[in-house]
Design a protein around this motif. Structure first.
Motif, PDB file in Angstrom:
ATOM      1  N   VAL A  13      27.915  39.103  23.888  1.00  0.00           N
ATOM      2  CA  VAL A  13      26.889  38.649  22.792  1.00  0.00           C
ATOM      3  C   VAL A  13      26.581  39.893  21.867  1.00  0.00           C
ATOM      4  N   THR A  25      20.603  36.367  18.857  1.00  0.00           N
ATOM      5  CA  THR A  25      19.985  34.958  19.276  1.00  0.00           C
ATOM      6  C   THR A  25      20.875  33.862  18.609  1.00  0.00           C
ATOM      7  N   PRO A  26      21.055  34.055  17.345  1.00  0.00           N
ATOM      8  CA  PRO A  26      22.177  32.863  16.847  1.00  0.00           C
ATOM      9  C   PRO A  26      23.573  33.069  17.342  1.00  0.00           C
ATOM     10  N   ARG A  28      24.465  34.308  20.691  1.00  0.00           N
ATOM     11  CA  ARG A  28      24.353  33.505  21.725  1.00  0.00           C
ATOM     12  C   ARG A  28      24.636  31.754  21.802  1.00  0.00           C
ATOM     13  N   GLU A  29      23.789  31.465  20.741  1.00  0.00           N
ATOM     14  CA  GLU A  29      23.662  30.015  20.585  1.00  0.00           C
ATOM     15  C   GLU A  29      25.004  29.408  20.072  1.00  0.00           C
ATOM     16  N   ALA A  30      25.793  30.140  19.175  1.00  0.00           N
ATOM     17  CA  ALA A  30      26.990  29.736  18.955  1.00  0.00           C
ATOM     18  C   ALA A  30      28.040  29.984  19.892  1.00  0.00           C
ATOM     19  N   VAL A  32      27.626  29.840  23.020  1.00  0.00           N
ATOM     20  CA  VAL A  32      27.332  28.508  24.065  1.00  0.00           C
ATOM     21  C   VAL A  32      27.417  27.300  23.667  1.00  0.00           C
ATOM     22  N   ASP A  33      27.622  27.139  22.321  1.00  0.00           N
ATOM     23  CA  ASP A  33      28.097  25.838  21.529  1.00  0.00           C
ATOM     24  C   ASP A  33      29.805  25.872  21.819  1.00  0.00           C
TER      25      ASP A  33
END
Length: 203
Positions: A13, A25-26, A28-30, A32-33
């Protein structure tokens, strides 16, 4: 799909966040998606890795989307289930995507084609009125591109090699001509598999 993260390569990340100059943060979210979409693998305590699809995976994905689309076309033609004839605005939007995708395919402009092709199929699939099926088909199509793109990028000239039957298929769907739609999709799938087999055989 751009090839900046090749298959099998580990990354974190922090690495991606620094590369794009954004917070973790964004990112990591991306990531994971993307992992949920089957495009990345989560490496315990190491970060992520781009998933490596095989030719057999590609053939199975093409078979899966064919089986689903065949059922969808029959449902649209019969008027059963949640499928409804698309309204004029929806058809106009799909037609614009079809025209743009065809131009890109004939010119061999891969990056442009990918964007319009994904939107075309997403909107075409949207007429069935079932978001679960639409999401499933969209995920498979993204995975198909993820497998094929690295091989396509190695080609010096793609003009004339990429499928460009988007408008023909849309016309068949508008007519509710199930036989023609299935034939066109069958030809598209055969073309995709043959092209990928040729390209992977060269690698």
């Amino acid at each position: 799909m751009a090839g900046r993260l090749p298959t099998g390569r580990d990354f974190t990340v922090k690495e991606i966040a620094e590369q794009y100059g954004v917070s973790a943060t964004p990112v990591r979210e991306a990531l994971v998606d993307l992992a949920a979409q089957g495009l990345l693998e989560v490496e315990q305590h190491r970060g992520f890795r781009v998933h490596e699809f095989t030719l057999d995976d590609f053939r199975s994905m093409v078979e899966a989307r064919t089986l689903v689309f065949d059922g969808v076309f029959r449902q649209v033609a019969s008027g059963e289930g949640r499928a409804r004839p698309p309204d004029a605005a929806a058809l106009a939007s799909v037609r614009r995507r079809a025209e743009a995708a065809e131009r890109a395919a004939l010119a061999g402009e891969l990056d442009v084609l990918i964007g319009y092709d994904l939107r075309y199929w997403r909107e075409l699939g949207g007429i069935i009125g079932n978001s679960y099926i639409t999401d499933f088909l969209d995920r498979i199509r993204v995975q198909c591109w993820a497998f094929a793109v690295p091989y396509l990028r190695r080609e010096e000239e793609l003009a004339g090699q990429l499928w460009s039957g988007h408008r023909e298929l849309l016309a068949a769907v508008e007519r509710r001509d199930t036989a023609s739609a299935e034939r066109i999709v069958g030809e598209y799938n055969a073309h995709s598999v043959a092209l990928v087999q040729k390209l992977t055989g060269r690698s």
